[in-house]
Design an enzyme around this catalytic site. Structure first.
Site, PDB file in Angstrom:
ATOM      1  N   ARG A  78      33.525  35.741  24.972  1.00  0.00           N
ATOM      2  CA  ARG A  78      34.981  35.560  25.057  1.00  0.00           C
ATOM      3  C   ARG A  78      35.425  34.142  24.721  1.00  0.00           C
ATOM      4  NH1 ARG A  78      37.053  38.646  30.344  1.00  0.00           N
ATOM      5  NH2 ARG A  78      39.021  38.069  29.418  1.00  0.00           N
ATOM      6  N   HIS A 110      27.613  35.896  18.981  1.00  0.00           N
ATOM      7  CA  HIS A 110      28.173  35.087  20.082  1.00  0.00           C
ATOM      8  C   HIS A 110      27.231  34.002  20.598  1.00  0.00           C
ATOM      9  CE1 HIS A 110      31.270  38.091  20.016  1.00  0.00           C
ATOM     10  NE2 HIS A 110      30.492  39.029  20.520  1.00  0.00           N
ATOM     11  N   LYS A 127      50.137  24.424  56.257  1.00  0.00           N
ATOM     12  CA  LYS A 127      50.084  25.264  55.051  1.00  0.00           C
ATOM     13  C   LYS A 127      50.408  26.715  55.400  1.00  0.00           C
ATOM     14  CE  LYS A 127      47.776  22.764  51.591  1.00  0.00           C
ATOM     15  NZ  LYS A 127      47.123  21.570  52.132  1.00  0.00           N
ATOM     16  N   PRO A 145      30.797  33.942  35.631  1.00  0.00           N
ATOM     17  CA  PRO A 145      29.770  33.195  36.367  1.00  0.00           C
ATOM     18  C   PRO A 145      30.406  32.426  37.523  1.00  0.00           C
ATOM     19  CG  PRO A 145      29.711  32.695  34.001  1.00  0.00           C
ATOM     20  CD  PRO A 145      30.957  33.470  34.261  1.00  0.00           C
ATOM     21  N   GLU A 146      29.882  32.629  38.711  1.00  0.00           N
ATOM     22  CA  GLU A 146      30.379  31.917  39.896  1.00  0.00           C
ATOM     23  C   GLU A 146      29.420  30.773  40.219  1.00  0.00           C
ATOM     24  OE1 GLU A 146      33.163  32.404  41.400  1.00  0.00           O
ATOM     25  OE2 GLU A 146      33.837  34.333  40.618  1.00  0.00           O
TER      26      GLU A 146
END
Ligand SMILES: [Zn+2]
Length: 271
Positions: free
Chosen positions: A110, A91, A152, A2-3
């Protein structure tokens, strides 16, 4: 995984049935997630009313009188609403039975997700305190990227995927935003000019906002409990398209590993 758009869609999807309602019962079927579910959580939450749900990066914050419930969906977690009495599937680890008449059910094959309880100011928690700005807030801009990137040497793609720079820019969104801004993902972050960062910040906002908007069309699924929340990525220009022709110039898209992540870009349009 999930983003940010999926987490934001989850927040919007569950809020009407959770925020402002009391928790009648907490059922924990599995305590061992990424970290153990806190001892006594069920007793602590029973009878509490949940306030407005907030999101910070990919964390959801559910306020109750004594603090905040911190929820992260990990790699495979999802929160859905089901009718009371709906048999749990494999689950389905945690249920919050709400006074709205629906159950907020956490599913996570998971078990990389986490549930924690934070007393006091949740934003002083080390997991939240170190996070960069929200990409859709006004505090995130091309100037922010420019100033933070000086000196950077890391590749610009990795720079924008770093949660300390800005939160929620996963691999898909980074690839798509860099294509939209015409920036080669391999360029050193410290060498990108200010105006190019302004284009990039706008592109990041655009791809994430479009994804969240698309997620809005699936909101009814949170109540019906059908299926899993999907990915809301709009038509992809580069991600997963290595070797295929660029939609803009027709050149072959190149695929390579940058900072250990698969990356696709157009060597002709991005420099
Ligand atoms: Zn191209």
């Amino acid at each position: 995984m999930p983003e940010l758009p999926e987490v934001e869609t989850t927040r919007r999807g569950i809020a009407p049935w959770v925020a402002g309602f009391e928790i009648n019962e907490v059922i924990i079927r599995h305590h061992r997630l990424r970290i153990p579910v806190p001892e006594g959580l069920a007793e602590l939450l029973a009878g509490e009313r949940i306030g407005e749900i907030e999101r910070r990066a990919k964390y959801l914050l559910l306020p109750v009188a004594g603090g905040h419930l911190l929820w992260h969906l990990g790699m495979s977690g999802s929160l859905r609403l089901v009718e009371i009495g709906t048999e749990p599937r494999k689950h389905d680890h945690i249920d919050l039975v709400m006074s709205s008449g629906l159950v907020l059910r956490y599913h996570d094959p998971r078990r990389f997700g986490l549930v924690d309880f934070l007393k006091g100011d949740p934003f002083s928690d080390r997991r939240l305190a170190a996070l960069g700005p929200e990409p859709l807030d006004d505090g995130f801009s091309g100037d922010h990227l420019y100033e933070r990137s000086r000196g950077k040497r890391v590749a610009v793609k990795n720079f924008i995927m770093d949660n300390a720079t800005v939160v929620g820019v996963g691999n898909i969104y980074a690839a798509e935003a860099l294509f939209m801004a015409g920036i080669d993902p391999r360029v050193e972050a410290g060498l990108v000019e200010r105006e190019r960062y302004q284009r990039l910040a706008a592109a990041i906002k655009q791809v994430l906002a479009a994804s969240i908007e698309q997620g809005g069309t699936t909101l009814r699924d949170f109540v019906s409990g059908r299926g899993e929340p999907g990915y809301f990525v709009q038509r992809l220009n580069v991600y997963g398209r290595g070797g295929e022709p660029c939609r803009v110039c027709g050149h072959e898209l190149r695929s390579m590993t940058i900072g250990q992540r698969a990356s696709v870009f157009c060597p002709h349009c991005q420099h």
